[in-house]
Design a protein around this motif. Structure first.
Motif, mmCIF file in Angstrom:
data_model
loop_
_atom_site.group_PDB
_atom_site.id
_atom_site.type_symbol
_atom_site.label_atom_id
_atom_site.label_comp_id
_atom_site.label_asym_id
_atom_site.label_seq_id
_atom_site.Cartn_x
_atom_site.Cartn_y
_atom_site.Cartn_z
ATOM 1 N N GLU A 108 29.307 27.203 48.972
ATOM 2 C CA GLU A 108 29.006 28.102 47.860
ATOM 3 C C GLU A 108 30.002 29.259 47.881
ATOM 4 O O GLU A 108 30.293 29.820 48.942
ATOM 5 C CB GLU A 108 27.583 28.649 47.986
ATOM 6 N N THR A 109 30.501 29.618 46.709
ATOM 7 C CA THR A 109 31.500 30.695 46.669
ATOM 8 C C THR A 109 30.879 32.062 46.901
ATOM 9 O O THR A 109 31.519 32.954 47.444
ATOM 10 C CB THR A 109 32.241 30.696 45.327
ATOM 11 N N GLY A 110 29.638 32.271 46.481
ATOM 12 C CA GLY A 110 29.020 33.586 46.654
ATOM 13 C C GLY A 110 29.632 34.602 45.714
ATOM 14 O O GLY A 110 30.064 34.273 44.610
ATOM 15 N N SER A 111 29.679 35.842 46.146
ATOM 16 C CA SER A 111 30.192 36.911 45.275
ATOM 17 C C SER A 111 31.054 37.880 46.065
ATOM 18 O O SER A 111 30.964 37.968 47.295
ATOM 19 C CB SER A 111 29.034 37.662 44.617
ATOM 20 N N LEU A 112 31.863 38.636 45.336
ATOM 21 C CA LEU A 112 32.765 39.603 45.956
ATOM 22 C C LEU A 112 32.118 40.974 46.073
ATOM 23 O O LEU A 112 31.338 41.377 45.195
ATOM 24 C CB LEU A 112 34.044 39.739 45.126
ATOM 25 N N PRO A 113 32.430 41.732 47.130
ATOM 26 C CA PRO A 113 31.991 43.128 47.210
ATOM 27 C C PRO A 113 32.567 43.940 46.056
ATOM 28 O O PRO A 113 33.614 43.592 45.492
ATOM 29 C CB PRO A 113 32.557 43.603 48.558
ATOM 30 N N ALA A 114 31.891 45.034 45.722
ATOM 31 C CA ALA A 114 32.292 45.835 44.562
ATOM 32 C C ALA A 114 33.715 46.359 44.674
ATOM 33 O O ALA A 114 34.401 46.529 43.660
ATOM 34 C CB ALA A 114 31.319 47.001 44.380
ATOM 35 N N VAL A 115 34.194 46.593 45.899
ATOM 36 C CA VAL A 115 35.526 47.165 46.069
ATOM 37 C C VAL A 115 36.612 46.232 45.520
ATOM 38 O O VAL A 115 37.707 46.670 45.168
ATOM 39 C CB VAL A 115 35.787 47.488 47.563
ATOM 40 N N PHE A 116 36.286 44.917 45.412
ATOM 41 C CA PHE A 116 37.269 43.964 44.911
ATOM 42 C C PHE A 116 37.137 43.709 43.407
ATOM 43 O O PHE A 116 37.866 42.883 42.861
ATOM 44 C CB PHE A 116 37.149 42.635 45.660
ATOM 45 N N SER A 117 36.226 44.404 42.759
ATOM 46 C CA SER A 117 36.114 44.259 41.312
ATOM 47 C C SER A 117 37.345 44.871 40.645
ATOM 48 O O SER A 117 37.774 45.972 40.982
ATOM 49 C CB SER A 117 34.848 44.969 40.808
ATOM 50 N N ASP A 118 37.906 44.139 39.696
ATOM 51 C CA ASP A 118 39.137 44.627 39.068
ATOM 52 C C ASP A 118 39.010 44.703 37.554
ATOM 53 O O ASP A 118 39.994 44.593 36.824
ATOM 54 C CB ASP A 118 40.322 43.726 39.438
ATOM 55 N N GLY A 119 37.778 44.904 37.079
ATOM 56 C CA GLY A 119 37.586 44.996 35.639
ATOM 57 C C GLY A 119 38.306 46.164 35.015
ATOM 58 O O GLY A 119 38.704 46.103 33.846
ATOM 59 N N ASP A 120 38.502 47.230 35.805
ATOM 60 C CA ASP A 120 39.181 48.411 35.266
ATOM 61 C C ASP A 120 40.624 48.527 35.766
ATOM 62 O O ASP A 120 41.290 49.536 35.527
ATOM 63 C CB ASP A 120 38.410 49.675 35.631
ATOM 64 N N GLY A 121 41.114 47.507 36.469
ATOM 65 C CA GLY A 121 42.483 47.535 36.967
ATOM 66 C C GLY A 121 42.719 48.516 38.097
ATOM 67 O O GLY A 121 43.864 48.845 38.400
ATOM 68 N N ARG A 122 41.630 48.978 38.756
ATOM 69 C CA ARG A 122 41.762 50.001 39.817
ATOM 70 C C ARG A 122 41.459 49.440 41.210
ATOM 71 O O ARG A 122 41.151 50.198 42.113
ATOM 72 C CB ARG A 122 40.814 51.169 39.523
ATOM 73 N N MET A 123 41.526 48.124 41.379
ATOM 74 C CA MET A 123 41.178 47.549 42.672
ATOM 75 C C MET A 123 42.047 48.110 43.791
ATOM 76 O O MET A 123 41.541 48.467 44.868
ATOM 77 C CB MET A 123 41.307 46.023 42.651
ATOM 78 N N ALA A 124 43.343 48.198 43.567
ATOM 79 C CA ALA A 124 44.253 48.682 44.609
ATOM 80 C C ALA A 124 43.904 50.105 45.025
ATOM 81 O O ALA A 124 43.935 50.442 46.212
ATOM 82 C CB ALA A 124 45.693 48.612 44.124
ATOM 83 N N ASP A 125 43.538 50.949 44.064
ATOM 84 C CA ASP A 125 43.181 52.331 44.381
ATOM 85 C C ASP A 125 41.884 52.384 45.184
ATOM 86 O O ASP A 125 41.755 53.182 46.117
ATOM 87 C CB ASP A 125 43.033 53.146 43.095
ATOM 88 N N ARG A 126 40.912 51.535 44.815
ATOM 89 C CA ARG A 126 39.647 51.519 45.561
ATOM 90 C C ARG A 126 39.859 51.020 46.988
ATOM 91 O O ARG A 126 39.255 51.531 47.936
ATOM 92 C CB ARG A 126 38.624 50.648 44.831
ATOM 93 N N LEU A 127 40.706 50.023 47.137
ATOM 94 C CA LEU A 127 40.984 49.513 48.478
ATOM 95 C C LEU A 127 41.699 50.567 49.323
ATOM 96 O O LEU A 127 41.406 50.730 50.515
ATOM 97 C CB LEU A 127 41.826 48.242 48.392
#
Length: 390
Positions: A108-127
């Motif tokens: 099962e793939t499951g789900s990603l933690p919120a820090v990897f969400s990239d809906g706003d294009g800010r994933m790199a900044d959150r990481l």
């Protein structure tokens, strides 16, 4: 570059040494039943069959690489480094998503933690913010380390003791707690010497503080007396880490003339290497004066005076000293009563009489003796034994 293959990883290339990622690379590269079986087997062996994305995300977060180290040190990664890191992240998740229909019957793939969400294009900044707050690599998942051959080595099973389990010494624990809070908040703090009789809970208190504040960025590096001359080097390794580190020296005792005395003095006052704001030295000792005097030298009155000054000059360099005094009968039995109630035992007169007998037979009263006694009593109860022979 193709974002659905792991052959082109740049920053996260070391992850391919992991069995799951190696098998995933093979699945992305050639496909087929053999590659699928190998991949599914590696995932199941790693215990990730219910949440593959979560497994991958954890490995990415805990990888020590140029991007994570740069962000953890409070630096802004270059556009090129950020681009390379994000390429790798997208490649890993892209590969998983492309082949999930093939392995869905096993994994099962499951789900990603919120820090990897990239809906706003800010994933790199959150990481980047994540690493700045949590450190990098081994410091994210591990809270305690030993120092071996010039390296910090994670301690696999650090003591899980909590402050609630340590009975008595409330004032002493408050003083230690307040100093650690100041340390974590960037306020003035002091190195600490905890001294007193064996079994009074000095070391356990340090470990309990670590467990209380590890979520606030506290970590511990335990060194032995042989490594004390390495203190400047240890601090250099830690100085750019955003976390706070207790450098812990347990059961400290030195002999007169030991070169480690001057090394420890220098470390306690900063010396040439300078004091770092993210390290605090905490030592435990069974005696206030941690430098032992040679008996044969006591006949020389001049030496006696010099020796006393040497002892005081070292112990006084600890800004805070906390005495864990031996327990009297009343305090000891009160600790036994509290421990007994915690584990569901009846703290009646019979139990307390046995506790006192236990302490006298074993050589004295202490919180350690109380814990040993109540553990034994609980075992007897669980085994249905009505009498014990001490």
């Amino acid at each position: 570059m193709n974002d659905t293959t792991l052959d082109s990883l740049i920053v996260l290339r070391s992850l391919t040494a992991d069995g799951v990622f190696s098998a995933l690379a093979g699945l992305c590269r050639r496909g087929g039943d053999e590659a699928l079986a190998l991949f599914a087997g590696e995932v199941i062996a790693a215990g990730a069959e219910r949440d593959l994305l979560g497994y991958a995300a954890e490995r990415i977060l805990c990888d020590e690489n140029a991007f994570s180290v740069c962000c953890a040190r409070g630096r802004q990664p270059s556009a090129q480094l950020k681009r390379a890191f994000m390429h790798d992240v997208n490649a890993i998740f892209g590969c998983i998503n492309m082949h999930k229909s093939e392995f869905s019957q096993y994994v099962e793939t499951g789900s990603l933690p919120a820090v990897f969400s990239d809906g706003d294009g800010r994933m790199a900044d959150r990481l980047c913010k994540f690493y700045a707050e949590n450190g990098y690599g081994k410091f994210i998942k591990n809270c305690a380390f030993s120092y071996e051959d010039g390296k910090l080595v994670p301690i696999g099973n650090p003591a899980a003791v909590t402050l609630d389990e340590l009975k008595g010494y409330a004032d002493e624990k408050r003083a230690i707690d307040a100093n650690i809070v100041s340390f974590l908040r960037g306020l003035p703090y002091s190195n600490m010497l905890l001294y007193g009789d064996r079994g009074t809970g000095k070391s356990s208190t340090v470990h309990a503080m670590l467990n209380k504040y590890r979520g606030s960025g506290l970590r511990l590096v335990e060194i032995n007396r042989e490594n004390m001359l390495e203190l400047p080097r240890i601090r250099q390794q830690l100085m750019e880490n955003p976390l706070k580190f207790i450098i812990f020296i347990d059961d400290l005792s030195l002999n007169e003339g030991d070169e480690k005395i001057s090394g420890l003095k220098a470390a306690l006052e900063g010396s040439v290497s300078g004091r770092t704001d993210n390290t605090m030295i905490v030592a435990t000792s069974n005696r206030r004066h941690i430098v032992k005097e040679n008996f044969s030298d006591r006949e020389n009155s001049v030496h006696v005076n010099d020796s006393m000054q040497e002892q005081l000059s070292l112990s006084d360099r600890f800004g805070i000293t906390v005495l864990f005094s031996s327990t009297d009968k009343r305090t000891y039995l009160d600790i036994v009563s509290q421990l007994a109630r915690d584990c569901g035992l009846k703290a009646d007169e019979k139990l307390l009489a046995l506790a006192e007998r236990w302490a006298l037979v074993k050589g004295g009263r202490s919180p350690r003796r109380a814990k040993q006694f109540t553990d034994l009593m609980l075992s007897c109860k669980m085994l249905g034994l009505s009498l014990i022979h001490i």
